[in-house]
Design a protein around this motif. Structure first.
Motif: not given
Length: 427
Positions: A34-63
């Motif tokens: 549940w904590a993730e749904r409120f934005g609590f998780f380990s911070a991402l560390t990277t030198h790359k460009k971060v692309v956030w992709l949201h796929t609500v469920s299985v169908g969208e992810f597979l697509a």
């Protein structure tokens, strides 16, 4: 209006959490992380460009998977994939493992979003199909993060719903940087709701750009040989079924088995419920009708069984490849239908109910090509199955028509990647 929306969301939050608890009874995974749904998780560390992709469920992810694979080939990009459902989360982890960063999407609340953005620092936000949230898009705009709708679609029913909240919908859509939309009809609906026409690009449907690997084809051939008893029987599949459909399908299967035609009498049914919390209930329903049922997780199919219940996740494409005729669910009940493109890519003749508002354009293409038969009852479903079972040439003709539609409408993925590449260059 957005402030009012946020206030209402906060007021409803206790009920949302209660709903999560309730759903966790049937699907225990909803009680976790549940904590993730409120934005609590380990911070991402990277030198790359971060692309956030949201796929609500299985169908969208597979697509989105072909798109994901192409983005992963760019070594300058770090993908962060969010889902809303546990089944979507399971698919991301099972398919991509640690090659992407995966967490649940934050609730559409300013504080949860602020924590998410602080930990992820995305350069670009991609959202699949229709999962648009006012505060999320406003948060992107506030931080000068381009927000791109990918494979956008908007049914007439959904458009009517958005119209009722026009004061919220129009500013939300104005925060989109670009909308890559499946077809011109849906694009016109977005524009009518307030999306600027110069932000619209009609790309086609990226679901047409799926590929069938040699390994998948080989697995499908092996499974089909088992289910058909080395070609002695034909295999029917009822895929992505919803509550209220399984009874109709089993009634139709009984009529098929009672047919005087030999291919029909020996037919085997692969039954794939849409939601995992229904797997056992559907299995019990099949047994109560007197059928010999084998669960896919048992891997114990034998030639004397009637029904293979697919109670595993991520194997629908395999099941289509092992079948001869496909019924696609969510369409005998007013759910709006499901993806026809996957069985079409296997060259299967297609059957569905009449509730197809979520896939209206694909259904139209298939219907016009003579590749889709629509039914509205157990009797008409049985008649469609038997007609295709007893006529080899018709079955091949309808299946080939479906395959042509699948092949002729490819190309959306490349168009979408050009849009994304342009924003990545500017970030």
């Amino acid at each position: 209006m957005r402030v009012l929306y946020t206030s209402i969301f906060y007021l409803l939050l206790p009920f949302i959490l209660l709903r999560l608890l309730w759903r966790s009874i049937a699907a225990p995974a909803y009680a976790k992380r549940w904590a993730e749904r409120f934005g609590f998780f380990s911070a991402l560390t990277t030198h790359k460009k971060v692309v956030w992709l949201h796929t609500v469920s299985v169908g969208e992810f597979l697509a989105a998977l072909p798109l994901i694979r192409r983005l992963q080939a760019d070594e300058s990009v770090q993908l962060v994939i969010t889902t809303t459902t546990p089944t979507g989360s399971e698919r991301v982890r099972a398919t991509l493992g640690d090659s992407v960063v995966h967490v649940y999407a934050p609730y559409d609340l300013p504080d949860a979003l602020a924590r998410f953005f602080k930990r992820v620092k995305p350069s670009l936000y991609l959202v699949m199909e229709t999962e648009l949230w006012p505060n999320t898009l406003a948060a992107c705009a506030k931080r000068n993060i381009p927000a791109v709708l990918v494979n956008g679609r908007l049914s007439e029913k959904s458009a009517r719903g958005y119209t009722r909240f026009g004061a919220l919908t129009k500013p939300m859509l104005q925060h989109l940087s670009c909308a890559a939309i499946q077809n011109s009809v849906d694009a016109a609906r977005f524009v009518a709701l307030g999306l600027s026409g110069d932000k619209v690009i009609v790309t086609g449907n990226i679901k047409f750009d799926l590929s069938l690997s040699d390994d998948l084809r080989a697995q499908a051939a092996t499974l089909k040989s088992q289910l058909s008893n080395d070609g002695k029987h034909l295999v029917l599949i009822a895929a992505s079924t919803h509550q209220g459909e399984d009874e109709i399908i089993l009634d139709a299967f009984a009529q098929v088995r009672a047919s005087s035609f030999a291919w029909a009498r020996g037919a085997v049914l692969v039954l794939v419920p849409r939601h995992p919390e229904r797997f056992e209930r559907v299995g019990q329903l099949c047994a109560s009708r007197g059928y010999s049922v084998v669960r896919r997780s048992e891997h114990s199919w034998n030639g004397a069984s009637d029904i293979l219940l697919c109670n595993t996740m991520g194997e629908l494409m395999l099941m289509f490849g092992a079948s001869d005729i496909a019924f696609v669910g969510g369409s005998l009940v007013p759910n709006g239908g499901h993806n026809f493109i996957e069985p079409a890519a296997w060259g299967l003749p297609l059957i569905s109910g009449e509730h197809l508002f979520n896939f209206a354009e694909v259904a139209r293409l298939l219907t016009d090509a003579g590749a889709l038969i629509k039914v509205n009852s157990a009797q008409t479903l049985a008649e469609a199955f038997v007609r295709l079972l007893e006529n080899d040439s018709l079955r091949v003709e309808v299946g080939n028509a479906a395959l042509r539609v699948a092949l002729e409408n490819r190309g959306a993925l490349d168009k979408t990647l050009l849009v994304i590449a342009d924003y990545l260059r500017k970030s």
